[in-house]
Design an enzyme around this catalytic site. Structure first.
Site, PDB file in Angstrom:
ATOM      1  N   LYS A  32       3.364  10.487   2.055  1.00  0.00           N
ATOM      2  CA  LYS A  32       2.625   9.647   3.004  1.00  0.00           C
ATOM      3  C   LYS A  32       3.264   8.272   3.207  1.00  0.00           C
ATOM      4  CE  LYS A  32      -1.776  12.003   2.463  1.00  0.00           C
ATOM      5  NZ  LYS A  32      -3.235  11.888   2.503  1.00  0.00           N
ATOM      6  N   GLY A  65      -1.680   7.298  -5.723  1.00  0.00           N
ATOM      7  CA  GLY A  65      -0.818   8.035  -4.813  1.00  0.00           C
ATOM      8  C   GLY A  65      -1.093   7.723  -3.350  1.00  0.00           C
ATOM      9  N   ASN A  95      -4.074   4.113 -13.161  1.00  0.00           N
ATOM     10  CA  ASN A  95      -3.097   5.163 -12.887  1.00  0.00           C
ATOM     11  C   ASN A  95      -2.276   5.437 -14.138  1.00  0.00           C
ATOM     12  OD1 ASN A  95      -1.838   6.922 -10.815  1.00  0.00           O
ATOM     13  ND2 ASN A  95      -0.005   5.742 -11.310  1.00  0.00           N
ATOM     14  N   LYS A 133       2.747   1.794 -10.583  1.00  0.00           N
ATOM     15  CA  LYS A 133       2.294   2.195  -9.244  1.00  0.00           C
ATOM     16  C   LYS A 133       0.977   1.515  -8.886  1.00  0.00           C
ATOM     17  CE  LYS A 133       4.581   6.707  -8.979  1.00  0.00           C
ATOM     18  NZ  LYS A 133       4.384   8.172  -8.824  1.00  0.00           N
TER      19      LYS A 133
END
Length: 264
Positions: A65, A127, A149, A154
């Site tokens: 994405k 994500g 996470n 991230k």
């Protein structure tokens, strides 16, 4: 015949072809929708195929994405704000990246008549869909958002995009009203959270972005204490409805017949 694809890795679990082909048939359109297991070095060629007209559009899922963005010409305001694209179309020769996940998530919450404006929310995962969830929650006036996470870096990167969130260590469970599983844990029964959800108390809202399988370790944990549970099916349906409208200029119907068809 117009051809559409959903791309991702893993992709075998995706119900997008079943959903879109159902709507295509219902609306008597000359089109077909498939799925393709994809790798990073495929993205450029797939985007070129849309530009050339070999494909009419793409849906994008995990883990592309964000990485699809350099191959596009224009981003919608939602895609630009979240740096996340799930729908690609061609407009006047330009590849346009859009994000229908934001409205998909928000509509799924509103359908439940659940007021998040006074709630504390914990999101598991960082994500591709998480920026959309954060953006939707902020738009719905959620006062406090925690993010956890397995790879903390991230989560920290998302903190750069959304200053409002609070990053906590994986496994840490701060007090919350709503917890969202936005990881891929649940797609495969072998993968486990390693988190003891039994300590979070009652009257919580467990929201699992995963819609297939319909029951996961996460939903089981919520169900054990009689909490409110929702999986990602409605989000999936609403985001798909908007993508379908972008491509075909038709708003397809979501009804009980469709839901039963998908579940079977």
């Amino acid at each position: 015949m117009k051809k559409f694809l959903v791309i991702g890795n893993p992709i075998e679990h995706s119900l997008s072809p079943k959903l879109h082909n159902y709507w295509i048939k219902k609306n008597s359109l000359d089109a077909i929708y498939g799925k393709l297991e994809t790798y990073d070095n495929d993205l450029s060629e797939l985007c070129k195929s849309v530009k050339k007209g070999d494909l009419e559009g793409l849906n994008v899922t995990v883990p592309f994405k964000k990485s699809i963005i350099p191959h596009l010409d224009i981003l919608s305001s939602n895609a630009l704000r979240t740096q996340s694209v799930n729908t690609i179309s061609l407009n006047k020769g330009n590849l346009v990246g859009d994000n229908t996940d934001i409205n998909g998530f928000e509509l799924s919450i509103r359908k439940l008549n659940y007021d998040v404006s006074d709630k504390t929310v914990l999101i598991l995962g960082a994500g591709g869909v998480v920026p959309s969830i954060i953006f939707a929650l902020l738009r719905m006036k959620v006062p406090k958002i925690f993010l956890s996470n397995r790879t903390k870096k991230k989560a920290d990167n998302l903190k750069n995009l959304f200053k409002e969130i609070n990053v906590v260590e994986w496994g840490e469970l701060p007090k919350f009203d709503m917890i969202i599983n936005a990881t891929t844990l649940g797609l495969n029964k072998v993968d486990k959270f390693g988190i003891d959800f039994s300590q979070v108390g009652k009257n919580k809202f467990f929201y699992d972005v995963i819609y297939a399988p319909f029951q996961t370790e996460f939903s089981d944990a919520g169900n054990a204490d009689g909490n409110l549970i929702e999986n990602g099916l409605n989000m999936f349906l609403f985001q798909g409805q908007q993508a379908f409208n972008i491509w075909h200029n038709v708003e397809p119907e979501i009804n009980k017949e469709l839901i039963e068809f998908l579940k079977n």
